[in-house]
Motif scaffolding. Structure first.
Motif, PDB file in Angstrom:
ATOM      1  N   THR A  33     -44.510 -33.235 -35.161  1.00 18.04           N
ATOM      2  CA  THR A  33     -43.518 -32.269 -34.701  1.00 18.04           C
ATOM      3  C   THR A  33     -44.179 -30.912 -34.562  1.00 18.04           C
ATOM      4  O   THR A  33     -44.821 -30.425 -35.495  1.00 18.04           O
ATOM      5  CB  THR A  33     -42.339 -32.170 -35.691  1.00 18.04           C
ATOM      6  N   LEU A  34     -44.034 -30.307 -33.387  1.00 19.25           N
ATOM      7  CA  LEU A  34     -44.562 -28.973 -33.123  1.00 19.25           C
ATOM      8  C   LEU A  34     -43.373 -28.035 -32.970  1.00 19.25           C
ATOM      9  O   LEU A  34     -42.634 -28.109 -31.986  1.00 19.25           O
ATOM     10  CB  LEU A  34     -45.439 -28.976 -31.878  1.00 19.25           C
ATOM     11  N   SER A  35     -43.167 -27.170 -33.981  1.00 17.59           N
ATOM     12  CA  SER A  35     -41.943 -26.372 -34.032  1.00 17.59           C
ATOM     13  C   SER A  35     -42.180 -24.887 -33.821  1.00 17.59           C
ATOM     14  O   SER A  35     -41.248 -24.092 -33.942  1.00 17.59           O
ATOM     15  CB  SER A  35     -41.239 -26.598 -35.376  1.00 17.59           C
ATOM     16  N   GLY A  36     -43.403 -24.496 -33.523  1.00 13.79           N
ATOM     17  CA  GLY A  36     -43.693 -23.080 -33.287  1.00 13.79           C
ATOM     18  C   GLY A  36     -43.077 -22.579 -31.996  1.00 13.79           C
ATOM     19  O   GLY A  36     -42.587 -23.345 -31.173  1.00 13.79           O
ATOM     20  N   GLY A  37     -43.129 -21.269 -31.811  1.00 13.67           N
ATOM     21  CA  GLY A  37     -42.567 -20.689 -30.601  1.00 13.67           C
ATOM     22  C   GLY A  37     -43.203 -19.358 -30.279  1.00 13.67           C
ATOM     23  O   GLY A  37     -43.799 -18.706 -31.149  1.00 13.67           O
ATOM     24  N   GLY A  38     -43.107 -18.972 -29.019  1.00 11.54           N
ATOM     25  CA  GLY A  38     -43.673 -17.712 -28.599  1.00 11.54           C
ATOM     26  C   GLY A  38     -45.184 -17.732 -28.523  1.00 11.54           C
ATOM     27  O   GLY A  38     -45.828 -16.681 -28.538  1.00 11.54           O
ATOM     28  N   THR A  39     -45.755 -18.936 -28.422  1.00 12.13           N
ATOM     29  CA  THR A  39     -47.209 -19.074 -28.430  1.00 12.13           C
ATOM     30  C   THR A  39     -47.580 -20.409 -27.796  1.00 12.13           C
ATOM     31  O   THR A  39     -46.722 -21.204 -27.433  1.00 12.13           O
ATOM     32  CB  THR A  39     -47.748 -19.007 -29.876  1.00 12.13           C
ATOM     33  N   THR A  40     -48.899 -20.651 -27.667  1.00  8.10           N
ATOM     34  CA  THR A  40     -49.380 -21.971 -27.270  1.00  8.10           C
ATOM     35  C   THR A  40     -49.331 -22.864 -28.506  1.00  8.10           C
ATOM     36  O   THR A  40     -50.009 -22.601 -29.504  1.00  8.10           O
ATOM     37  CB  THR A  40     -50.817 -21.888 -26.727  1.00  8.10           C
ATOM     38  N   VAL A  41     -48.529 -23.913 -28.447  1.00  7.70           N
ATOM     39  CA  VAL A  41     -48.319 -24.748 -29.637  1.00  7.70           C
ATOM     40  C   VAL A  41     -49.216 -25.975 -29.654  1.00  7.70           C
ATOM     41  O   VAL A  41     -49.366 -26.621 -30.689  1.00  7.70           O
ATOM     42  CB  VAL A  41     -46.840 -25.167 -29.772  1.00  7.70           C
ATOM     43  N   PHE A  42     -49.811 -26.316 -28.502  1.00  4.47           N
ATOM     44  CA  PHE A  42     -50.764 -27.429 -28.454  1.00  4.47           C
ATOM     45  C   PHE A  42     -51.835 -27.102 -27.436  1.00  4.47           C
ATOM     46  O   PHE A  42     -51.536 -26.732 -26.298  1.00  4.47           O
ATOM     47  CB  PHE A  42     -50.076 -28.742 -28.068  1.00  4.47           C
ATOM     48  N   VAL A  43     -53.103 -27.246 -27.862  1.00  2.00           N
ATOM     49  CA  VAL A  43     -54.215 -27.057 -26.930  1.00  2.00           C
ATOM     50  C   VAL A  43     -55.326 -28.041 -27.279  1.00  2.00           C
ATOM     51  O   VAL A  43     -55.684 -28.210 -28.447  1.00  2.00           O
ATOM     52  CB  VAL A  43     -54.734 -25.596 -26.946  1.00  2.00           C
ATOM     53  N   ASN A  44     -55.831 -28.715 -26.255  1.00  2.00           N
ATOM     54  CA  ASN A  44     -56.938 -29.649 -26.427  1.00  2.00           C
ATOM     55  C   ASN A  44     -58.183 -29.033 -25.800  1.00  2.00           C
ATOM     56  O   ASN A  44     -58.255 -28.866 -24.588  1.00  2.00           O
ATOM     57  CB  ASN A  44     -56.618 -30.997 -25.782  1.00  2.00           C
ATOM     58  N   ASN A  45     -59.158 -28.713 -26.651  1.00  2.00           N
ATOM     59  CA  ASN A  45     -60.402 -28.103 -26.175  1.00  2.00           C
ATOM     60  C   ASN A  45     -61.539 -29.112 -26.045  1.00  2.00           C
ATOM     61  O   ASN A  45     -62.710 -28.743 -26.139  1.00  2.00           O
ATOM     62  CB  ASN A  45     -60.825 -26.975 -27.124  1.00  2.00           C
ATOM     63  N   GLN A  97     -42.506 -22.448 -25.804  1.00  2.00           N
ATOM     64  CA  GLN A  97     -43.604 -23.271 -26.296  1.00  2.00           C
ATOM     65  C   GLN A  97     -44.523 -23.607 -25.126  1.00  2.00           C
ATOM     66  O   GLN A  97     -44.137 -24.339 -24.214  1.00  2.00           O
ATOM     67  CB  GLN A  97     -43.080 -24.566 -26.923  1.00  2.00           C
ATOM     68  N   THR A  98     -45.748 -23.076 -25.158  1.00  2.00           N
ATOM     69  CA  THR A  98     -46.732 -23.375 -24.115  1.00  2.00           C
ATOM     70  C   THR A  98     -47.607 -24.528 -24.580  1.00  2.00           C
ATOM     71  O   THR A  98     -48.051 -24.570 -25.731  1.00  2.00           O
ATOM     72  CB  THR A  98     -47.592 -22.132 -23.808  1.00  2.00           C
ATOM     73  N   ILE A  99     -47.844 -25.476 -23.666  1.00  2.00           N
ATOM     74  CA  ILE A  99     -48.549 -26.712 -23.998  1.00  2.00           C
ATOM     75  C   ILE A  99     -49.711 -26.865 -23.023  1.00  2.00           C
ATOM     76  O   ILE A  99     -49.506 -26.903 -21.805  1.00  2.00           O
ATOM     77  CB  ILE A  99     -47.579 -27.913 -23.882  1.00  2.00           C
TER      78      ILE A  99
END
Length: 211
Positions: free
Chosen positions: A39-51, A71-73
């Motif tokens: 569960t990704l519950s953050g907000g106002g930011t990038t909540v998932f990034v694959n580098n 939520q930016t993904i």
């Protein structure tokens, strides 16, 4: 609040990340044999990034349910199994996403939506992928041709809306998708064809149905 995966990790139970989940280059993040949920519950930011890491989805579900800010993904080609989008915040996909299972969009605040941005995409890779858009959720297509692709089923609640709202080059064409991979007709509940400039153009390559 942040979780960064820098080596090989396998889950043994479900987790919640309240800010940003990052997969570093060369890492592997496995949901484990119990198909633990994330569960990704953050907000106002990038909540998932694959580098450049590898996500092993098995039969698990990743839930984006932030309620405080967009939520930016940024999946960068991540392969998921099931994806679920809930809560009251907008969800913004900025790069390629592959889904083996189903995509569920059920946002609890009218007008909130799943944005598939200019370089974003969702591509089904399983044998029975489905897209379900519930409640009064909105699906925003912001690219030239990026309605979720290679799906077998598509279900819209009567109160949901699909916006084709191109956010790319001036005077470019945006395709309005009419059929699924199976050849089945997409029946839109409420459809909006618009954009940021009066010169934006759309093209429809087959019969278009709006219920």
């Amino acid at each position: 609040n942040n979780l960064t995966i820098a080596r090989n990790i396998s889950l043994v139970s479900s987790i919640e990340v309240k800010r940003t989940l990052t997969l570093n280059s060369g890492s592997q993040f496995d949901v484990g044999s119990d198909n633990s949920g994330i569960t990704l519950s953050g907000g106002g930011t990038t909540v998932f990034v694959n580098n450049g890491g590898t996500f092993v989805p098995r039969s698990g579900t990743v839930l984006f349910n932030g309620s405080a800010g967009d939520q930016t993904i940024n999946p960068n080609g991540t392969v998921f199994n099931h994806l679920s989008f809930t809560g009251i915040s907008n969800k913004i996909i900025t790069s390629g996403t592959i889904v083996n299972g189903n995509i569920d969009v059920n946002l609890s605040f009218a007008g909130r939506g799943l944005y598939i941005e200019t370089n974003g995409s969702i591509i089904g890779r399983g044998l029975n992928n489905s897209l379900s858009v519930g409640g009064s959720s909105t699906l925003y297509m912001r690219g030239a041709d990026n309605f979720p692709d290679s799906l077998e089923n598509c279900n819209f609640n009567a109160a949901s809306t699909v916006y084709y709202q191109f956010n790319g080059l001036h005077l470019a064409l945006q395709k309005v998708t009419t059929h699924l991979r199976t050849g089945d007709q997409i029946i839109y509940p409420n459809l909006y064809l618009g954009g940021y400039t009066v010169q934006e153009r759309k093209y429809i390559d087959s019969n278009l149905f709006v219920n």
